[in-house]
Design an enzyme around this catalytic site. Structure first.
Site, mmCIF file in Angstrom:
data_model
loop_
_atom_site.group_PDB
_atom_site.id
_atom_site.type_symbol
_atom_site.label_atom_id
_atom_site.label_comp_id
_atom_site.label_asym_id
_atom_site.label_seq_id
_atom_site.Cartn_x
_atom_site.Cartn_y
_atom_site.Cartn_z
ATOM 1 N N SER A 62 0.819 -1.213 0.000
ATOM 2 C CA SER A 62 0.000 0.000 0.000
ATOM 3 C C SER A 62 0.859 1.272 0.000
ATOM 4 O O SER A 62 0.386 2.335 -0.404
ATOM 5 C CB SER A 62 -0.949 -0.013 1.199
ATOM 6 O OG SER A 62 -0.190 -0.220 2.361
ATOM 7 N N ASP A 103 -4.254 -0.190 -2.567
ATOM 8 C CA ASP A 103 -5.015 -0.750 -1.459
ATOM 9 C C ASP A 103 -5.511 -2.144 -1.868
ATOM 10 O O ASP A 103 -6.045 -2.317 -2.970
ATOM 11 C CB ASP A 103 -6.199 0.208 -1.226
ATOM 12 C CG ASP A 103 -7.050 -0.213 -0.067
ATOM 13 O OD1 ASP A 103 -6.952 -1.382 0.361
ATOM 14 O OD2 ASP A 103 -7.824 0.640 0.418
ATOM 15 N N LYS A 156 2.233 -18.555 7.023
ATOM 16 C CA LYS A 156 1.568 -18.857 8.278
ATOM 17 C C LYS A 156 1.300 -17.548 9.024
ATOM 18 O O LYS A 156 1.999 -16.582 8.719
ATOM 19 C CB LYS A 156 2.425 -19.807 9.121
ATOM 20 C CG LYS A 156 3.647 -19.142 9.758
ATOM 21 C CD LYS A 156 4.235 -19.993 10.843
ATOM 22 C CE LYS A 156 3.788 -19.566 12.200
ATOM 23 N NZ LYS A 156 4.768 -18.744 12.941
ATOM 24 N N HIS A 186 7.725 -23.026 7.255
ATOM 25 C CA HIS A 186 9.122 -23.013 6.816
ATOM 26 C C HIS A 186 9.942 -24.153 7.437
ATOM 27 O O HIS A 186 10.999 -24.500 6.941
ATOM 28 C CB HIS A 186 9.783 -21.652 7.057
ATOM 29 C CG HIS A 186 10.210 -21.393 8.470
ATOM 30 N ND1 HIS A 186 9.347 -21.009 9.461
ATOM 31 C CD2 HIS A 186 11.428 -21.457 9.064
ATOM 32 C CE1 HIS A 186 10.011 -20.860 10.583
ATOM 33 N NE2 HIS A 186 11.285 -21.117 10.383
ATOM 34 N N LYS A 190 13.415 -27.177 6.055
ATOM 35 C CA LYS A 190 14.712 -27.319 6.734
ATOM 36 C C LYS A 190 15.291 -28.698 6.462
ATOM 37 O O LYS A 190 14.576 -29.696 6.561
ATOM 38 C CB LYS A 190 14.545 -27.133 8.241
ATOM 39 C CG LYS A 190 14.274 -25.694 8.640
ATOM 40 C CD LYS A 190 14.118 -25.594 10.149
ATOM 41 C CE LYS A 190 13.793 -24.176 10.559
ATOM 42 N NZ LYS A 190 14.859 -23.513 11.260
ATOM 43 N N GLU A 224 14.360 -21.063 22.511
ATOM 44 C CA GLU A 224 14.968 -19.838 21.979
ATOM 45 C C GLU A 224 15.408 -18.979 23.145
ATOM 46 O O GLU A 224 14.660 -18.831 24.121
ATOM 47 C CB GLU A 224 13.954 -19.082 21.109
ATOM 48 C CG GLU A 224 13.577 -19.862 19.867
ATOM 49 C CD GLU A 224 12.517 -19.180 19.001
ATOM 50 O OE1 GLU A 224 12.587 -19.272 17.779
ATOM 51 O OE2 GLU A 224 11.617 -18.552 19.591
ATOM 52 N N ASP A 243 1.907 -19.970 17.555
ATOM 53 C CA ASP A 243 3.065 -19.488 16.802
ATOM 54 C C ASP A 243 3.951 -20.634 16.321
ATOM 55 O O ASP A 243 4.385 -20.641 15.169
ATOM 56 C CB ASP A 243 3.881 -18.528 17.691
ATOM 57 C CG ASP A 243 5.026 -17.877 16.934
ATOM 58 O OD1 ASP A 243 4.856 -17.585 15.734
ATOM 59 O OD2 ASP A 243 6.098 -17.656 17.539
ATOM 60 N N HIS A 248 4.876 -25.822 13.494
ATOM 61 C CA HIS A 248 6.223 -26.394 13.343
ATOM 62 C C HIS A 248 6.379 -27.708 14.132
ATOM 63 O O HIS A 248 6.833 -28.718 13.592
ATOM 64 C CB HIS A 248 7.301 -25.417 13.834
ATOM 65 C CG HIS A 248 7.230 -24.060 13.186
ATOM 66 N ND1 HIS A 248 6.745 -23.872 11.923
ATOM 67 C CD2 HIS A 248 7.612 -22.825 13.621
ATOM 68 C CE1 HIS A 248 6.806 -22.583 11.620
ATOM 69 N NE2 HIS A 248 7.325 -21.926 12.633
ATOM 70 N N LYS A 334 10.170 -18.720 24.528
ATOM 71 C CA LYS A 334 11.089 -17.593 24.325
ATOM 72 C C LYS A 334 11.850 -17.380 25.632
ATOM 73 O O LYS A 334 11.363 -17.712 26.708
ATOM 74 C CB LYS A 334 10.303 -16.321 23.998
ATOM 75 C CG LYS A 334 9.375 -16.442 22.779
ATOM 76 C CD LYS A 334 10.118 -16.277 21.497
ATOM 77 C CE LYS A 334 9.202 -16.347 20.286
ATOM 78 N NZ LYS A 334 9.907 -16.642 19.042
HETATM 79 C C1 BG6 Z 1 8.442 -18.578 13.395
HETATM 80 C C2 BG6 Z 1 7.875 -17.996 14.651
HETATM 81 O O1 BG6 Z 1 7.443 -19.192 12.629
HETATM 82 O O2 BG6 Z 1 9.424 -19.542 13.729
HETATM 83 C C3 BG6 Z 1 8.971 -17.402 15.525
HETATM 84 O O3 BG6 Z 1 6.924 -17.000 14.334
HETATM 85 C C4 BG6 Z 1 10.057 -18.416 15.771
HETATM 86 O O4 BG6 Z 1 8.433 -16.922 16.749
HETATM 87 C C5 BG6 Z 1 10.512 -19.022 14.459
HETATM 88 O O5 BG6 Z 1 11.126 -17.755 16.411
HETATM 89 C C6 BG6 Z 1 11.489 -20.154 14.677
HETATM 90 O O6 BG6 Z 1 12.016 -20.512 13.436
HETATM 91 P P1 BG6 Z 1 13.543 -20.885 13.264
HETATM 92 O O7 BG6 Z 1 13.684 -21.235 11.818
HETATM 93 O O8 BG6 Z 1 14.332 -19.666 13.645
HETATM 94 O O9 BG6 Z 1 13.777 -22.032 14.195
#
Ligand code: BG6
Length: 477
Positions: A62, A103, A156, A186, A190, A224, A243, A248, A334
């Site tokens: 936008s 838009d 996602k 994603h 990997k 993390e 999340d 994942h 986290k």
């Molecule tokens: C993302 C989450 O999908 O994956 C993040 O939104 C997270 O919060 C991340 O940190 C972890 O991915 P990776 O590839 O860094 O392990």
């Protein structure tokens, strides 16, 4: 009869041709956003370096940016992710770029986009935008004729609960065929995750023990050592369960738990994975411990009264013939003690205690450990005797390091696959919905978050999910 067969084969062939014909343009909605900056531009640069980015890249957003501004942003992003070490590849990428400002609610934006796409007939539309905008963009792509023969790549989170995922699937499927919809997780791009599938089904020694008879439990930890960073507002709407766990970690469970695919080809893998989600027992509040790191309430974008979890541990059961009664423990958070991800598959101890050195059952149990990040490895732990008269020994690991230089990043891999029409590493409608159905009962009905100090392994209450004497396996970096 013959005619019908030939006819349907012809149709099938036509369909499969267009499924696998490479996209002839890439459209990135949300091109001025964070995801494009952090992930997509470096991936496009890597593709240009490998010589596989040969189509126009049209950014849509936008903001009233000029093309020069977009090119500057692309260069900055690549520098930030590493360095510009291939000038011709960068020049190629910059020369492919185009920009459309507008838009997403306005049909005129899509008319402009259509003009920019010119002769392109099979664009891949990448929705790198907030989920609330997915539906409107998909609908406008359909209404403007930009969806015919096209693909859509959806970031996602795919929905925020079962109902919204179903609704999003309904809208996406009203415009695109299922095999033209590429839902990104994603983690599936990997190497370490792809290796789970390979390791399980390329070796024959595993299958006889890979079931309730020999496996005592499975633990998966994604830790993390940093906080929500600038994503406080996003976290407030998501939380750890949505999340990283429902997507994942569940994908990892599916790859570990699935039955062998009946034939070669990704359709069979997708079907077996979907069955794992369908066999998962829906979670109840007592199966889950939610935590929140001290200091989260002071993060920008976070409510002072927030009950959102930055840590989540849960106990899961898969009610299938293979896994009946085997607990699966999943955990992520986290600001934990380290940044690492591992799977620990604990085997049952030998039925008879012949040696005195391993009194506690947990001391005798062998295990298989998949190291998923920061590096990729597989380790098999077995007891071996120490030299000497006594029959005492130690648990030692056979360690297979599985790292190769020059790996593609997940985004590079997934983007190239989607453009090529290869859906193997994407999630399917039925699997996404079945995974939401497992977590749906606890999204709103759950115990309050427990505070935990930064740098710890989360709230102590997470231990209550394990059996007496059970311990979480804490990966080291
Ligand atoms: C993302 C989450 O999908 O994956 C993040 O939104 C997270 O919060 C991340 O940190 C972890 O991915 P990776 O590839 O860094 O392990």
């Amino acid at each position: 009869m013959h005619f019908w067969r030939r006819f349907t084969e012809g149709v099938e062939m036509e369909k499969s041709d267009c499924r696998t014909t490479p996209a002839d343009a890439l459209v990135i909605f949300g091109v001025t956003g964070d995801l494009a900056h952090k992930m997509i531009f470096p991936a496009l640069y890597a593709m240009a370096k490998r010589g596989v980015l040969t189509v126009p890249v049209v950014g849509v957003a936008s903001s009233t940016w000029s093309l020069a501004q977009l090119r500057k942003r692309v260069k900055e992003s690549i520098k930030q992710a590493g360095s510009i070490d291939d000038r011709p590849a960068l020049d190629l990428l910059l020369s492919q770029l185009q920009y459309v400002a507008g838009d997403y609610n306005d049909p005129a934006t899509f008319k402009k986009l259509k003009r920019k796409l010119g002769a392109s007939r099979r664009p891949a539309h990448y929705l790198a935008i907030p989920p609330a905008l997915f539906s409107i963009v998909i609908e406008n792509l359909g209404a403007s004729g930009l969806a015919d023969q096209a693909r859509v790549i959806v970031e996602k989170p795919f929905g925020r609960d079962l109902a919204s995922a179903r609704e999003l699937n309904r809208i996406a499927l009203s415009v695109f065929a299922e095999d033209s919809i590429f839902r990104i997780d994603h983690y599936l791009g990997k190497e370490a995750i792809m290796n789970i599938l390979y390791f399980r089904f390329a070796n024959s020694f595993l299958e006889p023990i890979w079931n309730r008879n020999c496996v005592a439990s499975v633990q998966i930890t994604l830790a993390e050592d940093f906080g929500v960073k600038a994503r406080g507002a996003f976290y407030e709407s998501a939380g750890c369960l949505r999340d990283v766990i429902q997507n994942h970690l569940f994908q990892i469970v599916a790859l570990l738990a699935m039955e062998p695919p009946a034939f070669q080809g990704f359709g069979a893998v997708q079907s077996e994975k979907a069955k794992v989600f369908q066999a998962m027992r829906p979670l109840q509040p007592d199966d889950v411990v939610r935590g929140q790191y001290a200091g989260y309430l002071d993060e920008p974008g976070v409510s002072k009264l927030s009950d959102v979890e930055t840590f989540c541990a849960l106990r899961l059961f898969i009610d299938s013939w293979r896994w009946q009664g085997v607990p699966w423990y999943l955990r992520s958070g986290k600001y934990l003690a380290t940044t690492a991800a591992e799977v620990l598959v604990e085997l049952k101890p030998p039925p008879q205690r012949l040696f005195d050195d391993a009194a506690a059952p947990e001391g005798r149990a062998n295990y298989l450990r998949f190291r998923l990040s920061p590096n990729s490895a597989v380790a098999l732990a077995a007891r071996v005797k120490r030299a000497g008269k006594e029959f005492v020994g130690d648990q030692r690991e056979l360690f297979l390091l599985n790292e190769q230089a020059g790996q593609e990043t997940p985004y590079e891999r997934l983007l190239s696959d989607a453009m090529a029409g290869d859906g193997a590493l994407f999630t399917r409608e039925d699997a996404v919905e079945a995974a939401w159905a497992v977590v749906d009962p606890i999204l709103d009905t759950h115990h309050p978050v427990q505070l935990y100090p930064q740098g710890s392994w989360g709230p102590e209450q997470a231990d209550t999910l394990l059996p007496a004497h059970g311990r979480w396996h804490n990966p080291v970096r």
